[in-house]
Design an enzyme around this catalytic site. Structure first.
Site, PDB file in Angstrom:
ATOM      1  N   ASP A  35     -16.883 105.172  47.616  1.00 49.85           N
ATOM      2  CA  ASP A  35     -16.170 104.701  46.427  1.00 49.85           C
ATOM      3  C   ASP A  35     -16.843 105.190  45.144  1.00 49.85           C
ATOM      4  OD1 ASP A  35     -14.280 103.361  44.982  1.00 49.85           O
ATOM      5  OD2 ASP A  35     -15.099 101.361  45.327  1.00 49.85           O
ATOM      6  N   HIS A  52     -13.131 113.496  43.264  1.00 46.27           N
ATOM      7  CA  HIS A  52     -12.852 113.610  44.702  1.00 46.27           C
ATOM      8  C   HIS A  52     -13.423 114.916  45.262  1.00 46.27           C
ATOM      9  CE1 HIS A  52     -10.564 110.020  44.468  1.00 46.27           C
ATOM     10  NE2 HIS A  52      -9.540 110.529  43.807  1.00 46.27           N
ATOM     11  N   LEU A 146     -22.974 113.997  67.001  1.00 45.80           N
ATOM     12  CA  LEU A 146     -22.395 112.951  66.155  1.00 45.80           C
ATOM     13  C   LEU A 146     -20.859 112.948  66.226  1.00 45.80           C
ATOM     14  CD1 LEU A 146     -23.076 111.009  63.560  1.00 45.80           C
ATOM     15  CD2 LEU A 146     -22.166 112.932  62.283  1.00 45.80           C
TER      16      LEU A 146
HETATM   17  C1  FPP Z   1     -12.589 106.105  46.252  1.00 44.33           C
HETATM   18  O1  FPP Z   1     -12.946 106.428  44.958  1.00 44.33           O
HETATM   19  C2  FPP Z   1     -12.436 107.318  47.028  1.00 44.33           C
HETATM   20  C3  FPP Z   1     -11.297 107.711  47.652  1.00 44.33           C
HETATM   21  C4  FPP Z   1     -10.063 106.920  47.634  1.00 44.33           C
HETATM   22  C5  FPP Z   1     -11.243 108.983  48.361  1.00 44.33           C
HETATM   23  C6  FPP Z   1     -12.471 109.346  49.081  1.00 44.33           C
HETATM   24  C7  FPP Z   1     -12.380 110.733  49.523  1.00 44.33           C
HETATM   25  C8  FPP Z   1     -13.395 111.591  49.512  1.00 44.33           C
HETATM   26  C9  FPP Z   1     -14.764 111.236  49.123  1.00 44.33           C
HETATM   27  C10 FPP Z   1     -13.189 112.976  49.972  1.00 44.33           C
HETATM   28  C11 FPP Z   1     -12.484 113.003  51.279  1.00 44.33           C
HETATM   29  C12 FPP Z   1     -12.710 114.236  51.949  1.00 44.33           C
HETATM   30  C13 FPP Z   1     -12.304 114.511  53.186  1.00 44.33           C
HETATM   31  C14 FPP Z   1     -12.776 115.726  53.820  1.00 44.33           C
HETATM   32  C15 FPP Z   1     -11.396 113.647  53.947  1.00 44.33           C
HETATM   33  P1  FPP Z   1     -11.998 105.992  43.773  1.00 44.33           P
HETATM   34  O2  FPP Z   1     -11.069 107.103  43.476  1.00 44.33           O
HETATM   35  O3  FPP Z   1     -11.316 104.701  44.124  1.00 44.33           O
HETATM   36  O4  FPP Z   1     -13.029 105.788  42.627  1.00 44.33           O
HETATM   37  P2  FPP Z   1     -12.945 104.720  41.458  1.00 44.33           P
HETATM   38  O5  FPP Z   1     -12.990 103.374  42.084  1.00 44.33           O
HETATM   39  O6  FPP Z   1     -14.141 105.022  40.643  1.00 44.33           O
HETATM   40  O7  FPP Z   1     -11.651 104.995  40.720  1.00 44.33           O
END
Ligand code: FPP
Length: 255
Positions: A35, A52, A146
């Site tokens: 997050d 992201h 893994l």
């Molecule tokens: C939450 O941060 C994150 C997500 C909803 C997406 C997580 C995805 C990745 C880290 C990359 C995924 C990669 C692959 C290969 C599947 P947020 O956007 O909610 O952050 P915020 O709370 O600060 O707005």
């Protein structure tokens, strides 16, 4: 022989932990709620998708470290059933990430003996996303290192409801009896039927909630929260989480 004995004796006379102890206390299954990508980007005056993209880059570092430490399963919450509510441009971008990540990383994952696995509803996933993940699952199916379990279009309540519906149908058709319903049976109907429960849950970005993630499976897991935003998360933070886990006494309701 004498040297071996004196080393063994020395391990009792100091406060140093015995090496093998810390090795056996590595959590076998670590689940991560990644997050803070949006806030990371905002802090830098960048669009959310930049967060992201940066978050994606962290994954291979943590996969490598988890694999090296002997973690058996790493579950990553990449997209929840609630994330569809985000603006279309952000959703479209998030759906491109598995393809982008695996396009670059799959050969390295294969080299590291990592086995890719998918957990979530396949419905609504764009074909290009699904194909990329399915290819990775197929090409790593015989790997024995893994297990990298991507929670993609995953929601725990949906998962539990689907399991309940399937069990109800079996009862209705007479294939199961009410007395057959127990924890073990429900486990078999969940998307984690072949996985042990997480030992450790990590959530980044300072949020202290589960956000519909593995509600059943996390019943006895240790939780570790950090204010660090996911794009800033690194091997040192992961090691900190494991060190804290190693100091906790898990009692599973006993004393
Ligand atoms: C939450 O941060 C994150 C997500 C909803 C997406 C997580 C995805 C990745 C880290 C990359 C995924 C990669 C692959 C290969 C599947 P947020 O956007 O909610 O952050 P915020 O709370 O600060 O707005």
């Amino acid at each position: 022989m004498l040297e071996k004995f004196s080393k063994w004796k020395a391990s009792f006379s100091t406060n140093e932990p015995i090496d093998s102890k810390s090795v056996t206390e590595i959590p076998k299954h670590v689940a991560i709620i990644m997050d803070g990508n949006g806030r990371w980007a905002k802090q830098k005056g960048l669009p959310r998708i930049a967060g992201h993209r940066e978050g994606m880059k962290v994954i291979n570092k943590i996969v490598r470290q988890a694999n090296n430490l002997g973690v058996e399963i790493l579950t990553l919450y990449a997209f929840s059933t609630e994330n569809w509510k985000r603006p279309k441009t952000e959703v479209d971008y998030l759906m491109k990430l598995p393809e982008r990540f695996l396009g670059i990383e799959l050969p390295k994952l294969i080299e590291q003996n990592v086995k890719v696995r998918l957990m979530g509803s396949l419905e609504n996933l764009p074909e290009h996303t699904l194909l990329a993940v399915q290819k990775a699952v197929h090409e790593t199916r015989n790997n024995t290192g893994l297990v990298l379990n991507f929670a993609l279009n995953y929601g725990s309540r949906f998962e539990i409801l689907e399991a309940m519906k399937a069990i109800a149908q079996q009862v209705q058709s007479g294939q199961l009896k009410e007395q057959d319903i127990n924890e073990e049976l429900l486990n078999k109907y969940l998307m984690t039927s072949d996985l042990r429960d997480p030992d450790l849950l990590i959530r980044t970005s300072g949020e202290i909630r589960l956000s519909n993630f593995m509600l059943w499976q996390l019943a006895y897991s240790e939780f570790w929260f950090t204010d660090v935003l996911w794009p800033d998360f690194n091997e040192e933070h992961f090691a900190d989480a494991i060190a804290v886990y190693q100091k906790r006494a898990r009692r599973y309701g006993g004393i």
